[in-house]
Design a protein around this motif. Structure first.
Motif, PDB file in Angstrom:
ATOM      1  N   GLN A   1       0.822  -1.204   0.000  1.00 49.98           N
ATOM      2  CA  GLN A   1       0.000   0.000   0.000  1.00 49.98           C
ATOM      3  C   GLN A   1       0.871   1.275   0.000  1.00 49.98           C
ATOM      4  O   GLN A   1       0.834   2.073   0.932  1.00 49.98           O
ATOM      5  CB  GLN A   1      -0.938  -0.004   1.209  1.00 49.98           C
ATOM      6  N   PRO A   2       1.644   1.449  -1.035  1.00 47.77           N
ATOM      7  CA  PRO A   2       2.634   2.531  -1.023  1.00 47.77           C
ATOM      8  C   PRO A   2       2.106   3.914  -1.371  1.00 47.77           C
ATOM      9  O   PRO A   2       2.751   4.914  -1.077  1.00 47.77           O
ATOM     10  CB  PRO A   2       3.627   2.075  -2.101  1.00 47.77           C
ATOM     11  N   GLY A   3       0.958   4.007  -2.031  1.00 44.26           N
ATOM     12  CA  GLY A   3       0.541   5.304  -2.551  1.00 44.26           C
ATOM     13  C   GLY A   3       1.116   5.514  -3.940  1.00 44.26           C
ATOM     14  O   GLY A   3       1.419   4.564  -4.666  1.00 44.26           O
ATOM     15  N   ASN A   4       1.303   6.766  -4.330  1.00 47.05           N
ATOM     16  CA  ASN A   4       1.774   7.107  -5.675  1.00 47.05           C
ATOM     17  C   ASN A   4       3.273   7.340  -5.688  1.00 47.05           C
ATOM     18  O   ASN A   4       3.840   7.897  -4.742  1.00 47.05           O
ATOM     19  CB  ASN A   4       1.066   8.364  -6.188  1.00 47.05           C
ATOM     20  N   LEU A   5       3.903   6.932  -6.788  1.00 44.57           N
ATOM     21  CA  LEU A   5       5.328   7.193  -6.981  1.00 44.57           C
ATOM     22  C   LEU A   5       5.523   8.669  -7.298  1.00 44.57           C
ATOM     23  O   LEU A   5       5.043   9.158  -8.329  1.00 44.57           O
ATOM     24  CB  LEU A   5       5.879   6.343  -8.126  1.00 44.57           C
ATOM     25  N   GLY A   6       6.228   9.387  -6.425  1.00 46.58           N
ATOM     26  CA  GLY A   6       6.487  10.800  -6.668  1.00 46.58           C
ATOM     27  C   GLY A   6       7.770  11.003  -7.448  1.00 46.58           C
ATOM     28  O   GLY A   6       7.761  11.305  -8.631  1.00 46.58           O
ATOM     29  N   LEU A   7       8.889  10.789  -6.774  1.00 45.87           N
ATOM     30  CA  LEU A   7      10.195  10.871  -7.422  1.00 45.87           C
ATOM     31  C   LEU A   7      11.191  10.106  -6.573  1.00 45.87           C
ATOM     32  O   LEU A   7      10.878   9.644  -5.467  1.00 45.87           O
ATOM     33  CB  LEU A   7      10.628  12.318  -7.632  1.00 45.87           C
TER      34      LEU A   7
ATOM     35  N   PHE B   1      10.313   8.972  -2.846  1.00 48.49           N
ATOM     36  CA  PHE B   1       9.304   9.801  -2.195  1.00 48.49           C
ATOM     37  C   PHE B   1       7.933   9.437  -2.757  1.00 48.49           C
ATOM     38  O   PHE B   1       7.712   9.474  -3.969  1.00 48.49           O
ATOM     39  CB  PHE B   1       9.613  11.280  -2.419  1.00 48.49           C
ATOM     40  N   LEU B   2       7.011   9.095  -1.841  1.00 50.66           N
ATOM     41  CA  LEU B   2       5.687   8.630  -2.222  1.00 50.66           C
ATOM     42  C   LEU B   2       4.630   9.591  -1.688  1.00 50.66           C
ATOM     43  O   LEU B   2       4.801  10.193  -0.627  1.00 50.66           O
ATOM     44  CB  LEU B   2       5.435   7.227  -1.654  1.00 50.66           C
ATOM     45  N   THR B   3       3.535   9.700  -2.435  1.00 53.72           N
ATOM     46  CA  THR B   3       2.439  10.564  -2.008  1.00 53.72           C
ATOM     47  C   THR B   3       1.162   9.741  -1.899  1.00 53.72           C
ATOM     48  O   THR B   3       0.957   8.774  -2.640  1.00 53.72           O
ATOM     49  CB  THR B   3       2.219  11.727  -2.984  1.00 53.72           C
ATOM     50  N   SER B   4       0.301  10.145  -0.965  1.00 56.76           N
ATOM     51  CA  SER B   4      -0.998   9.531  -0.797  1.00 56.76           C
ATOM     52  C   SER B   4      -1.921  10.560  -0.165  1.00 56.76           C
ATOM     53  O   SER B   4      -1.784  10.866   1.024  1.00 56.76           O
ATOM     54  CB  SER B   4      -0.918   8.283   0.088  1.00 56.76           C
TER      55      SER B   4
END
Length: 442
Positions: A92-98, A105-108
């Motif tokens: 459940q990592p969220g979105n790949l940011g950079l 760095f992941l965003t959710s």
């Protein structure tokens, strides 16, 4: 034998020797795509992988150092680029940011989290108070755009350096100068409507807003203590591309340039304007007009102007085009411009020199250039340094060294198109929606 019979005898003999009249054509053989790129070294993938297709606003694949970061079955996997071996997994990592050399760095929603690249250990998590739209990085500082504004954070610790509130922000653009004293951070925004963008400039050390320029995109280039901005507030049939040199710290106009262009689409009578039609590649500025079929080259710093605003639109130094309804795609790669014809022919045109020729009805000021091997419509082009990567809809892939003007290698994959190409050292990661392949470059 009568005179009449003497004439008919040769004609009858010829008729007997002639073949029977051909039947109407019942078949046609066109180009056969997917047969491979001729006379180019073929490499096979070291490993391939089926991956999750990226959702809107997410990234499918990231490459950092020797780690390929992908989502498989909803989980984030970090795989060794050389072997494909899984090094760590995050559920459940969220979105790949950079990603950078230290962390991914992941965003959710409103959260931004950092995980150590080597082993996947969580380093920090921050709630930014609003849905995260975009994350960029420069000099060890993260610049996150949320629905409420922007935040500058330490990439190492997640601590806030400064923040501002402004709802029209769309994404981080760049930093010019040091991320501390004297540097300027540029942020993209929209001016009421997405097709009327605006640009914000902030002090890199304090986050103080220095200026806002409506109806602009940029910066496109730097000249001393000035930056080049493109005017995107065009309405109607203005046949000029307008650029403005402004002071880096104050935003005060120093010089306005109007570049002669023609934004009518050939044969259609319609106008097409885009916010990306003007770009800078020193010592030149380029304008892509006529629905992408022409590329006009101007001098970025014309000595005759001496920094003054010209009274009339500047004419181009050169105008580039290619036959068969060719469209400019990208470049310069080194000193070569990349065009693609209607049938998928990729032609590289020199930006300099003088070898004028009219080729198939098209004036080409620096010669006909060279055509890359391969056939079929182009799906993706990427330029990484001096290497041009060409992926076609038939699964053909070509790596071409634009500096040495020679093919490096080719690959054939069972794909119907390509996404972005990534490279780390001697390894290249080729992507398509739902899959990737890793090759070792010769």
């Amino acid at each position: 034998m009568s005179k009449f019979r003497r004439i008919l005898l040769p004609l009858a003999l010829l008729a007997a020797l002639a073949p029977a009249q051909a039947a109407p054509p019942t078949s046609y053989q066109g180009p056969v795509y997917g047969a491979g790129v001729p006379n180019v070294k073929v490499v096979r993938p070291l490993w391939t992988l089926t991956v999750d297709k990226a959702e809107y606003g997410d990234r499918a694949v990231l490459l950092a150092e020797n780690r390929v970061l992908v989502k498989v079955g909803g989980a984030l996997q970090a795989r060794d680029v050389a072997t494909g071996r899984v090094r760590w997994t995050l559920r459940q990592p969220g979105n790949l940011g950079l990603a950078d050399k230290n962390a991914v760095f992941l965003t959710s929603g409103p959260t931004l989290s950092a995980y150590r690249l080597s082993d996947g250990r969580r380093l920090w998590t921050r709630d930014l108070g609003g849905a995260v739209r975009d994350v960029g990085e420069s000099g060890g500082v993260l610049y996150a755009t949320t629905e409420h504004g922007g935040i500058a954070l330490s990439a190492a610790t997640g601590q806030t350096r400064w923040a501002f509130k402004e709802h029209e922000m769309t994404g981080f653009r760049t930093v010019l100068g040091d991320t501390g004293s004297g540097g300027v951070v540029f942020w993209d925004a929209y001016q009421g409507e997405p097709h009327f963008p605006a640009t914000y400039a902030f002090d890199a050390a304090t986050g103080k807003q220095l200026y806002r320029l409506g109806g602009t995109t940029g910066p496109l280039g730097v000249r001393g203590k000035a930056v080049l901005m493109a005017d995107t507030s065009f309405i109607g049939s203005d046949d000029n591309a307008t650029l403005t040199w402004v002071n880096l710290r104050s935003g005060v106009t120093e010089q306005v340039l109007k570049l002669a262009a023609d934004f009518r689409c050939p044969g259609r009578g319609t106008l097409e304007r885009r916010t990306s039609e003007t770009f800078s590649a020193p010592p030149h500025i380029y304008v892509n007009d006529q629905c992408g079929t022409r590329l006009r080259q101007f001098w970025a710093n014309d000595p005759a102007l001496a920094g003054k605003t010209p009274s009339t639109p500047l004419p181009p130094a050169r105008t580039f085009a290619v036959p068969d309804d060719g469209r400019f795609r990208l470049g310069p790669v080194g000193e070569l411009l990349v065009f693609e014809s209607r049938m998928g022919e990729v032609r590289l045109i020199p930006t300099t020199g003088r070898a004028p020729i009219n080729y198939n009805g098209v004036d080409m000021p620096t010669g006909t250039g060279l055509v890359l091997p391969g056939a079929g419509p182009v799906s993706r082009l990427d330029a990484l340094g001096s290497v041009l990567y060409v992926g076609r809809v038939n699964g053909e892939f070509l790596a071409y060294d634009a500096a040495k003007k020679k093919p490096l290698y080719a690959a054939q994959l069972p794909w119907r198109g390509f996404g972005p190409t990534f490279r780390s050292g001697k390894y290249a990661v080729l992507t398509t929606p739902g899959a990737l392949a890793v090759v070792r470059e010769p």
